[in-house]
Design an enzyme around this catalytic site. Sequence first.
Site, PDB file in Angstrom:
ATOM      1  N   LYS A 120       1.758  -6.158  -3.299  1.00 34.10           N
ATOM      2  CA  LYS A 120       1.540  -5.769  -4.485  1.00 34.10           C
ATOM      3  C   LYS A 120       1.506  -6.705  -5.309  1.00 34.10           C
ATOM      4  CE  LYS A 120       2.815  -0.924  -3.971  1.00 34.10           C
ATOM      5  NZ  LYS A 120       3.128  -1.134  -2.766  1.00 34.10           N
TER       6      LYS A 120
HETATM    7  C1  LIG Z   1       2.521   0.173  -1.464  1.00 38.94           C
HETATM    8  C2  LIG Z   1       2.492  -0.106  -0.789  1.00 38.94           C
HETATM    9  C3  LIG Z   1       1.677   0.726   0.461  1.00 38.94           C
HETATM   10  C4  LIG Z   1       0.708   1.030   0.203  1.00 38.94           C
HETATM   11  O1  LIG Z   1      -0.705   0.507  -0.759  1.00 38.94           O
HETATM   12  P1  LIG Z   1      -1.835   2.155  -1.881  1.00 38.94           P
HETATM   13  O2  LIG Z   1      -2.404   0.977  -2.604  1.00 38.94           O
HETATM   14  O3  LIG Z   1      -0.580   3.189  -2.486  1.00 38.94           O
HETATM   15  O4  LIG Z   1      -2.043   2.332  -0.059  1.00 38.94           O
HETATM   16  C5  LIG Z   1       1.123   0.350   2.143  1.00 38.94           C
HETATM   17  N1  LIG Z   1       2.735  -0.792   2.443  1.00 38.94           N
HETATM   18  C6  LIG Z   1       3.170  -1.497   1.092  1.00 38.94           C
HETATM   19  C7  LIG Z   1       4.475  -2.800   2.088  1.00 38.94           C
HETATM   20  C8  LIG Z   1       3.406  -1.156   0.249  1.00 38.94           C
HETATM   21  O5  LIG Z   1       4.052  -1.804  -0.527  1.00 38.94           O
END
Ligand SMILES: *Cc1c(COP(=O)(O)O)cnc(C)c1O
Length: 475
Positions: A120
């Site tokens: 993120k």
């Molecule tokens: C947010 C997140 C996901 C999922 O990603 P999306 O964009 O919501 O599909 C997967 N793995 C981790 C570690 C995350 O923080």
Amino acid sequence: MKYISTRGDTTQRGFAEILLEGLAPDGGLYLPTHYPKVDAATLARWRGVYGGGRAGGYADLAFEILSLYIDDIPAADLKALVDKTYTAAVYGSDAIVPVRRLDGDLHIEALSNGPTLAFKDMAMQLLGNLFEYELGRRGQTLNILGATSGDTGSAAEYALRGKRGVNVFMLSPYGRMSPFQQAQMFSLQDANIHNLSVEGVFDDCQDIVKAVSNDLAFKRQYRIGTVNSINWARLLAQVVYYFAGYFQVTTADSQQVSFTVPSGNFGNVCAGHVARMMGLPIAQLVVATNENDVLDEFFRTGTYRVRGSAETFETSSPSMDISKASNFERFVFDLLGRDGARTAALFGPALTKDGGFTLTAEETARIASYGFVSGRSSHADRLATIKATWEAHQDMVDTHTADGLKVAREHLQSGTPMLVLETALPAKFAATIQEALGRDPLRPAALDGIEALPKRFTVMPVDAARVQDYIRQHG
Ligand SMILES: *Cc1c(COP(=O)(O)O)cnc(C)c1O
């Protein structure tokens, strides 16, 4: 480039206009009016721009891609923003998203070397700089209100700490985050970051955010905003690493690759869809889910069935524990030939908390032409994958990446490189690493001892009015 809603409102808005907004006024999500096509000559040029991981190459590539979608920020300003965002100092290497080969055609693309050890950061760090820039340009301020059970909240706080014009009010369930996650968020001493630790569960936090956002007078007066995953700028930032990954495992621009994406709200893999629509030669986009398999079910059957809370499981890959995928509407809009009325009928008020829909057989058959396939992974699969990967390669993966690896192996096609996106580092999920390997996870040296740092947070009852009071005093 202009942006329209997925639900039929065809008013065309600029990037800077939708940047600070969440949903479109009709409740839909924003998408560009079209996807700019990248021809072979451009792709070859971009390979050189990225330059195989030279210093500044990723920022230069990001600038090329973002420029196609952003025409209301002067080019020199946009360049300065991406240059400041994508640095080796923040992401640990000049490649920014280095790819490592595991075995055969299987590779891991590292997206988790930013400040909070999850992918993120890739988008949120840019969003923080874009927000500061745009608010400064308008002479405005914004109070970001959010709820988190871990990854999103910390990524937002690290992206917005110390930024001019923005305050962050982040609600989290008191005592329910891992010691590491708590330490990450609560050790921030920046005056504009406010950790509100709510005496309840994550759902209580979310309900408070909803209640405060539904108080329209308050929302307007205190300029309440969000940074959730439906923000188009976040999705756009993620498109860049699909290209950067492609360049690292291919030598010619006609070669195809596949990506496997550990998925929850469909934001990450939706960026892969955008990259493919632009012309990046992607054979398969493999959607990997955990026990919360709403997306796997859809890609196998054409039925989208939102889960109620009784059917939403708490798993050891918690960032994928979703009951409905908030970005999924974007793909369905494209799949349905951008029919806003039909998308509105499927995703509008009719889609209740445990509702759903089934596409026609003809529409379901069309999914394959977008490259999508899927699979699912369980707690036992996760443990086995973490163990096997460690034993065979001395490579320690986190629980979400393990879900990706498990599903990726089921979709390997000989001769086509498969890149699994590493969405977090194992340091964040110590309990499951202990269970799988009988030892503590590796941890980046910079984070040693983080649990011992002084913590800054305020405990709150489950009471939206108290949160509003806090924002009145500190916003
Ligand atoms: C947010 C997140 C996901 C999922 O990603 P999306 O964009 O919501 O599909 C997967 N793995 C981790 C570690 C995350 O923080």
